[in-house]
Design a protein around this motif. Structure first.
Motif, PDB file in Angstrom:
ATOM      1  N   THR A 510       0.978  -1.190  -0.019  1.00 35.94           N
ATOM      2  CA  THR A 510       0.124   0.027  -0.152  1.00 35.94           C
ATOM      3  C   THR A 510       0.816   1.149  -0.097  1.00 35.94           C
ATOM      4  O   THR A 510       2.179   1.115   0.368  1.00 35.94           O
ATOM      5  CB  THR A 510      -1.067  -0.140   1.203  1.00 35.94           C
ATOM      6  OG1 THR A 510      -1.899   1.154   1.081  1.00 35.94           O
ATOM      7  CG2 THR A 510      -0.044   0.254   2.246  1.00 35.94           C
ATOM      8  N   GLN A 555      -4.087   3.442  -1.503  1.00 34.55           N
ATOM      9  CA  GLN A 555      -4.001   2.189  -2.718  1.00 34.55           C
ATOM     10  C   GLN A 555      -3.600   0.957  -2.393  1.00 34.55           C
ATOM     11  O   GLN A 555      -2.415   1.035  -1.825  1.00 34.55           O
ATOM     12  CB  GLN A 555      -3.544   2.691  -3.996  1.00 34.55           C
ATOM     13  CG  GLN A 555      -4.425   3.936  -4.685  1.00 34.55           C
ATOM     14  CD  GLN A 555      -3.820   4.144  -6.082  1.00 34.55           C
ATOM     15  OE1 GLN A 555      -2.966   5.385  -6.229  1.00 34.55           O
ATOM     16  NE2 GLN A 555      -3.743   3.581  -7.109  1.00 34.55           N
ATOM     17  N   ILE A 557      -2.062  -2.299  -3.869  1.00 39.25           N
ATOM     18  CA  ILE A 557      -1.720  -2.880  -5.162  1.00 39.25           C
ATOM     19  C   ILE A 557      -0.899  -4.209  -5.135  1.00 39.25           C
ATOM     20  O   ILE A 557      -0.323  -4.405  -3.928  1.00 39.25           O
ATOM     21  CB  ILE A 557      -0.962  -1.880  -6.222  1.00 39.25           C
ATOM     22  CG1 ILE A 557       0.472  -1.425  -5.197  1.00 39.25           C
ATOM     23  CG2 ILE A 557      -1.777  -0.337  -6.228  1.00 39.25           C
ATOM     24  CD1 ILE A 557       1.380  -0.523  -6.201  1.00 39.25           C
ATOM     25  N   ARG A 595     -13.075   1.995  -3.637  1.00 41.76           N
ATOM     26  CA  ARG A 595     -13.017   1.851  -4.880  1.00 41.76           C
ATOM     27  C   ARG A 595     -12.112   0.729  -5.595  1.00 41.76           C
ATOM     28  O   ARG A 595     -11.383   0.443  -4.626  1.00 41.76           O
ATOM     29  CB  ARG A 595     -12.546   3.248  -5.599  1.00 41.76           C
ATOM     30  CG  ARG A 595     -13.283   4.556  -5.210  1.00 41.76           C
ATOM     31  CD  ARG A 595     -12.782   5.907  -5.672  1.00 41.76           C
ATOM     32  NE  ARG A 595     -13.266   7.014  -4.972  1.00 41.76           N
ATOM     33  CZ  ARG A 595     -14.441   7.536  -4.600  1.00 41.76           C
ATOM     34  NH1 ARG A 595     -15.501   6.910  -5.012  1.00 41.76           N
ATOM     35  NH2 ARG A 595     -14.363   8.834  -3.858  1.00 41.76           N
ATOM     36  N   ARG A 597      -9.577  -0.027  -9.073  1.00 44.56           N
ATOM     37  CA  ARG A 597      -9.158   0.306 -10.308  1.00 44.56           C
ATOM     38  C   ARG A 597      -8.682  -0.863 -11.209  1.00 44.56           C
ATOM     39  O   ARG A 597      -7.874  -1.582 -10.624  1.00 44.56           O
ATOM     40  CB  ARG A 597      -7.888   1.469 -10.292  1.00 44.56           C
ATOM     41  CG  ARG A 597      -8.480   2.704  -9.699  1.00 44.56           C
ATOM     42  CD  ARG A 597      -7.178   3.813  -9.764  1.00 44.56           C
ATOM     43  NE  ARG A 597      -7.471   5.025  -9.435  1.00 44.56           N
ATOM     44  CZ  ARG A 597      -6.915   5.883  -9.040  1.00 44.56           C
ATOM     45  NH1 ARG A 597      -5.594   5.902  -9.056  1.00 44.56           N
ATOM     46  NH2 ARG A 597      -7.396   7.200  -8.684  1.00 44.56           N
ATOM     47  N   THR A 605      -7.946   3.359 -17.691  1.00 47.27           N
ATOM     48  CA  THR A 605      -8.258   2.761 -16.096  1.00 47.27           C
ATOM     49  C   THR A 605      -9.542   3.263 -16.014  1.00 47.27           C
ATOM     50  O   THR A 605     -10.386   4.059 -15.937  1.00 47.27           O
ATOM     51  CB  THR A 605      -7.139   3.779 -15.373  1.00 47.27           C
ATOM     52  OG1 THR A 605      -5.824   3.789 -15.783  1.00 47.27           O
ATOM     53  CG2 THR A 605      -7.457   3.417 -13.843  1.00 47.27           C
ATOM     54  N   GLN A 607     -12.382   2.955 -12.816  1.00 49.40           N
ATOM     55  CA  GLN A 607     -12.648   3.161 -11.388  1.00 49.40           C
ATOM     56  C   GLN A 607     -13.935   2.656 -10.860  1.00 49.40           C
ATOM     57  O   GLN A 607     -14.675   3.831 -10.715  1.00 49.40           O
ATOM     58  CB  GLN A 607     -11.986   4.458 -11.021  1.00 49.40           C
ATOM     59  CG  GLN A 607     -12.122   4.596  -9.301  1.00 49.40           C
ATOM     60  CD  GLN A 607     -11.504   5.736  -9.057  1.00 49.40           C
ATOM     61  OE1 GLN A 607     -10.302   5.821  -8.846  1.00 49.40           O
ATOM     62  NE2 GLN A 607     -12.126   6.776  -8.741  1.00 49.40           N
ATOM     63  N   ASP A 655      -5.338  -3.186 -11.396  1.00 47.91           N
ATOM     64  CA  ASP A 655      -4.254  -2.066 -10.938  1.00 47.91           C
ATOM     65  C   ASP A 655      -4.381  -1.723  -9.728  1.00 47.91           C
ATOM     66  O   ASP A 655      -3.469  -1.875  -8.973  1.00 47.91           O
ATOM     67  CB  ASP A 655      -5.113  -0.670 -11.728  1.00 47.91           C
ATOM     68  CG  ASP A 655      -4.271   0.589 -11.444  1.00 47.91           C
ATOM     69  OD1 ASP A 655      -4.404   0.968 -10.247  1.00 47.91           O
ATOM     70  OD2 ASP A 655      -3.462   1.173 -12.206  1.00 47.91           O
ATOM     71  N   THR A 656      -5.405  -1.649  -8.983  1.00 45.47           N
ATOM     72  CA  THR A 656      -5.607  -1.339  -7.490  1.00 45.47           C
ATOM     73  C   THR A 656      -6.762  -2.225  -6.937  1.00 45.47           C
ATOM     74  O   THR A 656      -7.808  -2.336  -7.273  1.00 45.47           O
ATOM     75  CB  THR A 656      -6.067   0.203  -7.230  1.00 45.47           C
ATOM     76  OG1 THR A 656      -5.149   0.970  -7.697  1.00 45.47           O
ATOM     77  CG2 THR A 656      -6.013   0.490  -5.919  1.00 45.47           C
ATOM     78  N   LEU A 659      -8.941   0.677  -3.198  1.00 45.50           N
ATOM     79  CA  LEU A 659      -8.625   2.325  -2.925  1.00 45.50           C
ATOM     80  C   LEU A 659      -9.682   2.660  -2.021  1.00 45.50           C
ATOM     81  O   LEU A 659     -10.715   2.783  -1.790  1.00 45.50           O
ATOM     82  CB  LEU A 659      -8.607   2.925  -4.392  1.00 45.50           C
ATOM     83  CG  LEU A 659      -8.215   4.309  -4.359  1.00 45.50           C
ATOM     84  CD1 LEU A 659      -8.069   5.004  -5.680  1.00 45.50           C
ATOM     85  CD2 LEU A 659      -9.469   5.397  -3.807  1.00 45.50           C
ATOM     86  N   ASP A 661     -10.545   6.068  -0.128  1.00 44.93           N
ATOM     87  CA  ASP A 661     -10.515   7.707  -0.421  1.00 44.93           C
ATOM     88  C   ASP A 661     -10.904   8.060   0.881  1.00 44.93           C
ATOM     89  O   ASP A 661     -12.137   7.747   1.531  1.00 44.93           O
ATOM     90  CB  ASP A 661     -11.264   8.058  -1.502  1.00 44.93           C
ATOM     91  CG  ASP A 661     -11.115   9.388  -2.175  1.00 44.93           C
ATOM     92  OD1 ASP A 661     -10.123  10.080  -1.604  1.00 44.93           O
ATOM     93  OD2 ASP A 661     -11.552   9.718  -3.181  1.00 44.93           O
TER      94      ASP A 661
END
Length: 682
Positions: A510, A555, A557, A595, A597, A605, A607, A655-656, A659, A661
């Protein structure tokens, strides 16, 4: 006397937030013309007591006189703090509490008998409105002093609170434990969400259970939707969807016995079309003096006007079963007439049939447009996300007898080990007994496909478990249906669950990003969660974050250099069907946003958004991926060959994985647990 409406007439609830004491020419006339009955407005302490002990309500006298001329009633918010007594936007001292109570009593006595609903503060459960951070004990101390003083001075006036941001059950129960239900005639909440308003029914039910637990014996306490809107500037929103959401919100509120529904906002508050706070209005910002319509109406205004016209004098009867949880049909009646308001929240148009008596049936769209009439008998309705008013000129006994939609929800959970599971959530006040049956099973062998269900009225949800003959495979299909009194009342069609490769979890890490000037940190570790989810083990990932005020997010990943394909998606071609992802999240009620990604073959990308974390404990959350999902890069960056409606192009790459936020942009500390995602396909 300021009383909560009790007529049951659904249009008596219609209201709107304003931000003025001196209306522009034609402004209140336009509000009245839309059928609004209420306005909600700040009655600001600091503006009305500039010097200690000297109260000046002249600006609000002007507003009240203007409202009375148009037959409008007021919800006045008694807010916020006053620097004569308190340094921050909160009230934490004995002196501040006493001064606030004196001022509140002065305001209530000044407008006594005007039918005002008095609201104690606005959104004290978020940092923006209670500094330095929310403190339910401090709020309760302040509110108790003020409410008791108001009750002694003006016992016939109506006091409500706490105007919470979202239906924050933890904060609300803190208010109830502090005894505030003794003084409040209603509990006001702001049920904001970026998904459809239909999901609020379960939250209203949970709130009413809390009220029933803590209210004084024999006292009925209403629930008000004191502020709730949708911004056209939110991701995946526009003015058209905003208008649809207004109608759906008000109909759902009516079906849930909410006697006051305040839409936020009356007009757009600023010039920036990309700033969410500037685009909540029912009308545009520019004023046109001397014109019959003082502002340009947005679809939301027409939706409000149509709701108030088409349902004038009507009361809610029941929600009709239209064969799917996503299909909504709400029956309203008045003397000699019926109206069925119908739409689907399923994301795709649907055709449903309803048995009615022969005869002509008229239809009106949610913006007031007259639609082609229908014939009775077996009524076929074409449902979209836009509500339609289906009007009957007399009471149809067949419509009255139509099967009622059970106030429940079925959620098919992912299998774990040798168990399948279905979560049953009820919003009703009565016990439920029936059977839950698995349907459309592929890729798993169930020992018994039917299990009995007994749900007490004080139980919001339960998980029904189904033993499997062997551990589940990585890819399977599963659906469910609920049977009550020998009839199938809810069906969740089977969908495809696909576990993601175990390699996705190897080397997860992360980091925080966002505004470089804002501090933040995140830590990721593997361990055992405090409790296990309803099905499966407690083995999970723990994500701990700390954000200063401002734009910062974390994030999660994969390992450096790893590119893991999304399992279950074709290796090539456009993904023109609706897919999604689901994962178990152990929430902390931090109000942070979830979220994912992904990257597609076109270099874009994507989301997908999940819900805000407004719960504690485990919840299976879902993230939808379709043409409305936020995306950027590749063809989405303005290339000439960009399609009108972009869809993801396979293969998809992770990708992620998660996420986190911080949409409130306030300082916060977060700890959530999560388990790896699955692909969900209808």
């Amino acid at each position: 006397m300021g009383q909560i409406p009790t007529s049951g007439i659904v249009t008596d609830a219609s209201g709107v937030n304003i931000h003025f004491t001196h209306p522009q020419d034609g402004e209140l006339e336009m509000i009245r013309a839309a059928g609004f009955k209420w306005i909600r407005m700040d009655l600001t302490w600091e503006a009305t007591e500039r010097k200690r002990g000297i109260y000046d309500f002249a600006a609000y006298d002007h507003l009240m006189k203007s409202l009375e001329a148009q037959g409008l009633r007021a919800v006045f918010i008694l807010n916020y703090s006053n620097k004569n007594y308190e340094p921050l936007r909160s009230i934490t001292s004995d002196e501040g509490r006493a001064a606030y109570a004196r001022w509140a009593v002065a305001a209530v006595q000044h407008f006594r008998g005007k039918g005002v609903i008095w609201e104690i503060w606005n959104e004290p459960n978020i940092e923006g409105f209670w500094k330095p951070k929310p403190d339910v004990e401090a709020y309760v101390k302040m509110a108790r002093v003020a409410c008791q003083a108001i009750k002694e001075a003006a016992p016939d006036e109506c006091v409500v609170g706490p105007a919470s941001s979202t239906i924050d059950l933890e904060f609300l129960e803190g208010c109830f434990k502090g005894g505030l239900l003794e003084w409040w005639q209603a509990v006001s909440v702001h049920p904001y969400r970026q998904g459809g308003p239909e999901s609020v029914a379960a939250e209203y039910h949970a709130l009413r259970q809390l009220i029933g637990k803590h209210a004084p014996a024999g006292k009925k306490v209403a629930v008000l939707a004191g502020e709730w809107g949708y911004s056209e500037a939110w991701a995946n929103f526009d003015v058209s969807l905003q208008g649809k959401m207004l109608t759906r919100q008000w109909v759902v509120n009516a079906a849930n016995a909410v006697p006051v529904s305040i839409w936020y906002d009356w007009k757009d508050d600023g010039p920036d079309p990309k700033e969410a706070e500037h685009r909540f209005g029912t009308v545009e910002r520019q004023h046109f003096p001397g014109r019959a319509a003082a502002y340009n109406a947005k679809p939301a205004y027409l939706a409000a006007q149509t709701f108030n016209r088409e349902l004038e004098g009507f009361h809610f009867v029941k929600r009709i079963n239209l064969g799917s949880l996503d299909h909504h049909g709400y029956l309203f009646e008045r003397a000699g007439a019926q109206c069925l308001v119908a739409w689907t929240a399923g994301g795709v148009p649907a055709s449903v049939k309803v048995s009615v008596s022969p005869g002509a049936i008229s239809r009106v769209g949610h913006l007031g447009q007259v639609l082609p009439p229908l014939s009775g008998g077996e009524l076929q309705l074409e449902l979209t996300d836009a509500p339609v008013y289906v009007k009957f000129q007399e009471i149809d006994p067949l419509l009255r007898q139509a099967m009622e939609a059970v106030p429940m929800k079925l959620t098919v959970l992912p299998c774990a080990g040798d168990r399948a599971a279905v979560q049953v959530t009820t919003y009703g006040e009565h016990p439920v007994a029936g059977k839950v049956k698995l349907i459309g099973t592929e890729g798993l062998e169930v020992q018994e496909i039917t299990q009995s269900l007994k749900l007490a009225p004080d139980r919001v949800a339960t998980t029904v478990l189904f033993p499997l003959k062997a551990s589940v495979s990585p890819s399977y299909r599963l659906g469910a249906e609920l049977e009550v009194n020998g009839q199938t009342v809810l069906t969740v069609p089977a969908r495809h669950f696909v576990a993601q490769p175990a390699e996705l979890e190897k080397g997860l890490r992360t980091f925080v990003t966002g505004d470089d000037k804002v501090s933040g940190k995140a830590e990721l570790s593997r361990g055992t969660a405090p409790v296990a989810p309803p099905v499966g083990s407690a083995d999970a990932w723990r994500l701990q974050c700390a954000f200063d005020a401002g734009w910062k997010f974390a994030q999660v990943i994969g390992a450096e250099g790893a590119r893991h394909r999304v399992a279950g998606v074709a290796e090539a071609g456009s993904i023109d069907r609706v897919i999604g992802f689901g994962m178990w999240i152990h929430g902390d009620n931090s109000k942070t946003a979830l979220r994912l990604r992904l990257q597609d073959a076109a270099g874009r990308t994507w989301q997908p958004d999940g819900p805000n974390v407004n719960w504690t404990g485990w919840r299976f959350v879902e993230f939808k991926l379709d043409e409305r999902t936020a995306h950027w890069g590749g063809n989405a960056a303005g290339a000439k060959d960009a399609p009108a409606k972009a869809v993801p192009v396979a293969p998809l790459i992770w990708d992620t994985v998660l996420l986190l936020d911080n949409p409130a942009r306030t300082a916060c500390e977060v700890e959530i647990w999560f388990q790896p995602p699955l692909l969900l396909e209808e």
